[in-house]
Structure formats: structure tokens, C-alpha cells
Design a protein around this motif. Structure first.
Motif, PDB file in Angstrom:
ATOM      1  N   UNK A 163       0.860  -1.179   0.000  1.00  0.00           N
ATOM      2  CA  UNK A 163       0.000   0.000   0.000  1.00  0.00           C
ATOM      3  C   UNK A 163       0.900   1.233   0.000  1.00  0.00           C
ATOM      4  N   UNK A 164       0.800   2.052  -1.027  1.00  0.00           N
ATOM      5  CA  UNK A 164       1.662   3.222  -1.144  1.00  0.00           C
ATOM      6  C   UNK A 164       1.140   4.431  -0.377  1.00  0.00           C
ATOM      7  N   UNK A 165       0.265   4.226   0.585  1.00  0.00           N
ATOM      8  CA  UNK A 165      -0.249   5.325   1.387  1.00  0.00           C
ATOM      9  C   UNK A 165       0.686   5.565   2.570  1.00  0.00           C
ATOM     10  N   UNK A 166       1.247   6.761   2.615  1.00  0.00           N
ATOM     11  CA  UNK A 166       2.089   7.150   3.731  1.00  0.00           C
ATOM     12  C   UNK A 166       1.483   8.379   4.392  1.00  0.00           C
ATOM     13  N   UNK A 167       1.653   8.493   5.690  1.00  0.00           N
ATOM     14  CA  UNK A 167       1.102   9.619   6.442  1.00  0.00           C
ATOM     15  C   UNK A 167       2.229  10.523   6.934  1.00  0.00           C
ATOM     16  N   UNK A 168       1.833  11.645   7.475  1.00  0.00           N
ATOM     17  CA  UNK A 168       2.812  12.559   8.084  1.00  0.00           C
ATOM     18  C   UNK A 168       3.573  11.828   9.186  1.00  0.00           C
ATOM     19  N   UNK A 169       2.883  11.040   9.964  1.00  0.00           N
ATOM     20  CA  UNK A 169       3.518  10.283  11.046  1.00  0.00           C
ATOM     21  C   UNK A 169       4.593   9.337  10.496  1.00  0.00           C
ATOM     22  N   UNK A 170       4.303   8.682   9.367  1.00  0.00           N
ATOM     23  CA  UNK A 170       5.283   7.782   8.752  1.00  0.00           C
ATOM     24  C   UNK A 170       6.557   8.529   8.367  1.00  0.00           C
ATOM     25  N   UNK A 171       6.398   9.673   7.724  1.00  0.00           N
ATOM     26  CA  UNK A 171       7.561  10.447   7.262  1.00  0.00           C
ATOM     27  C   UNK A 171       8.296  11.075   8.437  1.00  0.00           C
ATOM     28  N   UNK A 172       7.542  11.584   9.431  1.00  0.00           N
ATOM     29  CA  UNK A 172       8.172  12.133  10.637  1.00  0.00           C
ATOM     30  C   UNK A 172       9.020  11.085  11.356  1.00  0.00           C
ATOM     31  N   UNK A 173       8.630   9.816  11.248  1.00  0.00           N
ATOM     32  CA  UNK A 173       9.387   8.734  11.891  1.00  0.00           C
ATOM     33  C   UNK A 173      10.682   8.421  11.128  1.00  0.00           C
ATOM     34  N   UNK A 174      10.709   8.725   9.837  1.00  0.00           N
ATOM     35  CA  UNK A 174      11.884   8.432   9.014  1.00  0.00           C
ATOM     36  C   UNK A 174      12.912   9.553   9.010  1.00  0.00           C
ATOM     37  N   UNK A 175      12.433  10.803   9.081  1.00  0.00           N
ATOM     38  CA  UNK A 175      13.305  11.966   8.931  1.00  0.00           C
ATOM     39  C   UNK A 175      13.028  12.989  10.030  1.00  0.00           C
ATOM     40  N   UNK A 176      14.045  13.777  10.345  1.00  0.00           N
ATOM     41  CA  UNK A 176      13.893  14.863  11.318  1.00  0.00           C
ATOM     42  C   UNK A 176      13.531  16.151  10.593  1.00  0.00           C
ATOM     43  N   UNK A 177      12.577  16.880  11.152  1.00  0.00           N
ATOM     44  CA  UNK A 177      12.174  18.158  10.573  1.00  0.00           C
ATOM     45  C   UNK A 177      13.375  19.099  10.593  1.00  0.00           C
ATOM     46  N   UNK A 178      13.587  19.809   9.489  1.00  0.00           N
ATOM     47  CA  UNK A 178      14.696  20.756   9.374  1.00  0.00           C
ATOM     48  C   UNK A 178      14.411  21.963  10.264  1.00  0.00           C
ATOM     49  N   UNK A 179      15.238  22.194  11.293  1.00  0.00           N
ATOM     50  CA  UNK A 179      14.966  23.287  12.236  1.00  0.00           C
ATOM     51  C   UNK A 179      15.238  24.676  11.653  1.00  0.00           C
ATOM     52  N   UNK A 180      15.940  24.747  10.527  1.00  0.00           N
ATOM     53  CA  UNK A 180      16.296  26.032   9.930  1.00  0.00           C
ATOM     54  C   UNK A 180      15.237  26.509   8.940  1.00  0.00           C
ATOM     55  N   UNK A 181      14.660  25.592   8.181  1.00  0.00           N
ATOM     56  CA  UNK A 181      13.686  25.944   7.150  1.00  0.00           C
ATOM     57  C   UNK A 181      12.323  26.291   7.754  1.00  0.00           C
TER      58      UNK A 181
END
Length: 122
Positions: free
Chosen positions: A5-23
Motif C-alpha cells: 500500500x503506497x499510502x504514507x502519512x505525516x507520522x510515517x515520514x516524521x518517523x523516518x526523517x527529522x524536521x529541518x529546524x532552519x527551514x
């Protein structure tokens, strides 16, 4: 063969990568389509890791609709990292030689349909 299933959520992506604190992050930012419709999206920039230098992702109603990655990883490596199946149902722009690999999960959010992104609405 198991279908992914190619459905990804914000939670899925937040778990993979850290939000850029500068942007600047655009939570509930306005996105305008060429036909005039305006919707609320989250347009989030992430720091890269392990073969991915940078990520920007757009979410509509918490579902990933578009992701751009600065990467040289192969399709197979990206599938494994993101937990998706890169297939003909997705719109892919492969410009890895220029550092851009873009996946559009929902055709409505194809770049050619968008008039202005949240960062252009300021």
C-alpha cells in the motif's frame, strides 16, 4: 507477491526523517491549483540521512501526496527506506543527476497542476 500500500502519512515520514529546524515549515499552508481551487496542505522540510541529503514533503489531510528527495539511492533502496512500491501508479520525476527525485502519489498534486505553493503565498 504481496502488494504494498503506497499510502504514507505525516507520522510515517516524521518517523523516518527529522524536521529541518532552519527551514520554514508550512503547517496548514495554502496551496493554489491552476484552476483556482485553494486547499490546506502541510509542506514540510526534513533533514536527510543515509544517502538522502534533503527531503521536502507535502501532505493533504495527513496523507503524503508528494515528496522530493535529494538522493542518489536506487529505486530499490528508496522503496526499502520509504516502505513503498515504485510503480506505474506513481508519478516519478527522476533527475538524480541534478539531485532531485520526486514522487507524486496523487495526480491532483502534480507540479503541472499547481499555481502557487504555500511558500509562494507569503
Amino acid at each position: 507477491m504481496v502488494e504494498i500500500d503506497n499510502t504514507l502519512t505525516r507520522e510515517n515520514i516524521d518517523a523516518l526523517f527529522s524536521v529541518d529546524p532552519v527551514e520554514t515549515q508550512y503547517e496548514n499552508g495554502q496551496l493554489e491549483f491552476k484552476q483556482g481551487e485553494i486547499v490546506q496542505v502541510d509542506y514540510i522540510s526534513y533533514l536527510g540521512t543515509d544517502g538522502i541529503d534533503y527531503v521536502s514533503a507535502m501532505f493533504f489531510e495527513d496523507e503524503l501526496v508528494n515528496i522530493q528527495l535529494d538522493t542518489t539511492l536506487s529505486d530499490e533502496e528508496l522503496e526499502k527506506r520509504l516502505g513503498i512500491d515504485i510503480n506505474e501508479d506513481l508519478m516519478i520525476e527522476d533527475m538524480r543527476e541534478r539531485g532531485v527525485y520526486e514522487i507524486t502519489f496523487n495526480d491532483k498534486f502534480n507540479e503541472s497542476e499547481i499555481a502557487r505553493y504555500p511558500f509562494e503565498m507569503d
